[in-house]
Design a protein around this motif. Structure first.
Motif, PDB file in Angstrom:
ATOM      1  N   LYS A   1      28.379  10.785  22.311  1.00  0.00           N
ATOM      2  CA  LYS A   1      26.978  10.374  22.393  1.00  0.00           C
ATOM      3  C   LYS A   1      26.577   9.564  21.167  1.00  0.00           C
ATOM      4  O   LYS A   1      25.898   8.527  21.277  1.00  0.00           O
ATOM      5  CB  LYS A   1      26.078  11.611  22.534  1.00  0.00           C
ATOM      6  N   LEU A   2      26.994  10.000  19.996  1.00  0.00           N
ATOM      7  CA  LEU A   2      26.696   9.259  18.767  1.00  0.00           C
ATOM      8  C   LEU A   2      27.351   7.887  18.789  1.00  0.00           C
ATOM      9  O   LEU A   2      26.757   6.893  18.346  1.00  0.00           O
ATOM     10  CB  LEU A   2      27.177  10.058  17.554  1.00  0.00           C
ATOM     11  N   GLN A   3      28.572   7.831  19.332  1.00  0.00           N
ATOM     12  CA  GLN A   3      29.262   6.549  19.435  1.00  0.00           C
ATOM     13  C   GLN A   3      28.520   5.619  20.393  1.00  0.00           C
ATOM     14  O   GLN A   3      28.407   4.417  20.140  1.00  0.00           O
ATOM     15  CB  GLN A   3      30.702   6.758  19.904  1.00  0.00           C
ATOM     16  N   MET A   4      27.992   6.162  21.483  1.00  0.00           N
ATOM     17  CA  MET A   4      27.216   5.363  22.420  1.00  0.00           C
ATOM     18  C   MET A   4      25.951   4.815  21.779  1.00  0.00           C
ATOM     19  O   MET A   4      25.540   3.677  22.051  1.00  0.00           O
ATOM     20  CB  MET A   4      26.829   6.197  23.652  1.00  0.00           C
ATOM     21  N   LEU A   5      25.314   5.625  20.940  1.00  0.00           N
ATOM     22  CA  LEU A   5      24.096   5.182  20.267  1.00  0.00           C
ATOM     23  C   LEU A   5      24.389   4.039  19.295  1.00  0.00           C
ATOM     24  O   LEU A   5      23.566   3.123  19.129  1.00  0.00           O
ATOM     25  CB  LEU A   5      23.451   6.355  19.526  1.00  0.00           C
ATOM     26  N   ARG A   6      25.567   4.103  18.657  1.00  0.00           N
ATOM     27  CA  ARG A   6      25.941   3.031  17.736  1.00  0.00           C
ATOM     28  C   ARG A   6      26.349   1.773  18.486  1.00  0.00           C
ATOM     29  O   ARG A   6      26.033   0.658  18.073  1.00  0.00           O
ATOM     30  CB  ARG A   6      27.090   3.493  16.834  1.00  0.00           C
ATOM     31  N   ASP A   7      27.065   1.968  19.593  1.00  0.00           N
ATOM     32  CA  ASP A   7      27.562   0.824  20.375  1.00  0.00           C
ATOM     33  C   ASP A   7      27.580   1.196  21.853  1.00  0.00           C
ATOM     34  O   ASP A   7      28.487   1.907  22.301  1.00  0.00           O
ATOM     35  CB  ASP A   7      28.978   0.449  19.918  1.00  0.00           C
ATOM     36  N   PRO A   8      26.575   0.742  22.618  1.00  0.00           N
ATOM     37  CA  PRO A   8      26.500   1.086  24.043  1.00  0.00           C
ATOM     38  C   PRO A   8      27.718   0.671  24.840  1.00  0.00           C
ATOM     39  O   PRO A   8      27.986   1.225  25.907  1.00  0.00           O
ATOM     40  CB  PRO A   8      25.244   0.330  24.515  1.00  0.00           C
ATOM     41  N   ASN A   9      28.488  -0.290  24.333  1.00  0.00           N
ATOM     42  CA  ASN A   9      29.666  -0.781  25.051  1.00  0.00           C
ATOM     43  C   ASN A   9      30.963  -0.171  24.530  1.00  0.00           C
ATOM     44  O   ASN A   9      32.054  -0.595  24.919  1.00  0.00           O
ATOM     45  CB  ASN A   9      29.745  -2.308  24.943  1.00  0.00           C
ATOM     46  N   ALA A  10      30.855   0.816  23.679  1.00  0.00           N
ATOM     47  CA  ALA A  10      32.052   1.422  23.089  1.00  0.00           C
ATOM     48  C   ALA A  10      32.865   2.148  24.148  1.00  0.00           C
ATOM     49  O   ALA A  10      32.326   2.683  25.125  1.00  0.00           O
ATOM     50  CB  ALA A  10      31.650   2.395  21.987  1.00  0.00           C
ATOM     51  N   HIS A  11      34.186   2.172  23.951  1.00  0.00           N
ATOM     52  CA  HIS A  11      35.070   2.927  24.843  1.00  0.00           C
ATOM     53  C   HIS A  11      35.150   4.354  24.327  1.00  0.00           C
ATOM     54  O   HIS A  11      35.642   4.602  23.228  1.00  0.00           O
ATOM     55  CB  HIS A  11      36.457   2.296  24.896  1.00  0.00           C
ATOM     56  N   LEU A  12      34.668   5.285  25.115  1.00  0.00           N
ATOM     57  CA  LEU A  12      34.587   6.671  24.684  1.00  0.00           C
ATOM     58  C   LEU A  12      35.896   7.409  24.937  1.00  0.00           C
ATOM     59  O   LEU A  12      36.674   7.051  25.825  1.00  0.00           O
ATOM     60  CB  LEU A  12      33.443   7.375  25.417  1.00  0.00           C
ATOM     61  N   THR A  13      36.129   8.469  24.176  1.00  0.00           N
ATOM     62  CA  THR A  13      37.362   9.241  24.320  1.00  0.00           C
ATOM     63  C   THR A  13      37.445   9.927  25.676  1.00  0.00           C
ATOM     64  O   THR A  13      38.539  10.287  26.124  1.00  0.00           O
ATOM     65  CB  THR A  13      37.447  10.319  23.219  1.00  0.00           C
ATOM     66  N   CYS A  14      36.301  10.118  26.328  1.00  0.00           N
ATOM     67  CA  CYS A  14      36.281  10.821  27.609  1.00  0.00           C
ATOM     68  C   CYS A  14      36.345   9.881  28.795  1.00  0.00           C
ATOM     69  O   CYS A  14      36.330  10.331  29.944  1.00  0.00           O
ATOM     70  CB  CYS A  14      35.013  11.680  27.710  1.00  0.00           C
TER      71      CYS A  14
END
Length: 206
Positions: free
Chosen positions: A39-52
């Motif tokens: 969630k924190l990664q999404m807030l920093r970068d909405p287009n980030a590739h998440l670990t999940c």
């Protein structure tokens, strides 16, 4: 009330239940922590590739970005961080306590477990019918919440913490030993519903 407390305290410590609460709490806490990081990664970068995120069927970005992912106005994983920490603490407290706990303490914990189960049922329904995606860390949370709900609730029913007729207590006492099978049955229901709604077997493996 004094008799109720005495009845609860005279019950043998449920060491197996305590051990499960510690293990389940650790697994749930890890899943909540990973979801919080995503969630924190999404807030920093909405287009980030998440670990999940693995494919269009399995990922958590959709869940985290939805209103269902922040039911109380903040990300649901924060509830998990608090709830699963409390679960671990409860397990440790059971093992450490010689006299047991007052009825209200067990009832309060059971109420929290019931609310967690209600939230999981809601999120499973939302994932299968609205979001159309399976969140891996969410599923880890579901997998430990379900048996925790059954184990704690049946324990409190069979020991009389939750006042019910003696016949019901005997039934719950018998069912308590079948919590693993009941859990597998619940998993099977979710898997079948997911197959009906999402065709996950074909989409994930074929």
């Amino acid at each position: 009330m004094a008799d109720s407390v005495l009845a609860v305290r005279s019950t043998r410590r449920p060491r197996l239940l305590a051990a499960w609460l510690i293990v389940a709490g650790a697994i749930g806490l890890a899943a909540a922590f990973l979801l919080t990081l995503d969630k924190l990664q999404m807030l920093r970068d909405p287009n980030a590739h998440l670990t999940c995120s693995f494919n269009v069927l399995i990922g958590c970005a959709t869940n985290l970005a939805s209103w269902q992912g922040s039911l109380l106005g903040f990300p649901n994983p924060l509830l998990g961080l608090v709830g699963w920490t409390a679960t671990i603490a409860m397990g440790v407290a059971i093992l450490a306590s010689r006299d047991g706990f007052a009825r209200w303490f067990w009832l309060a914990f059971n109420a929290g477990v019931v609310l967690a189960m209600a939230l999981v049922v809601f999120l499973i329904t939302a994932s299968l019918t609205v979001l159309n995606v399976l969140c891996p860390w969410c599923m880890v949370t579901w997998s430990v919440t379900i048996p925790t709900f059954w184990a704690v609730t049946l324990y409190n029913l069979k020991t009389g913490v939750i006042p019910v007729p003696e016949r019901v207590r005997r039934v719950c006492s018998a069912l308590y030993g079948w919590v693993p099978l009941i859990t597998v049955g619940c998993y099977a229901v979710v898997a079948v519903l997911a197959q009906i709604q999402l065709d996950w077997i074909h989409r994930a493996f074929v």
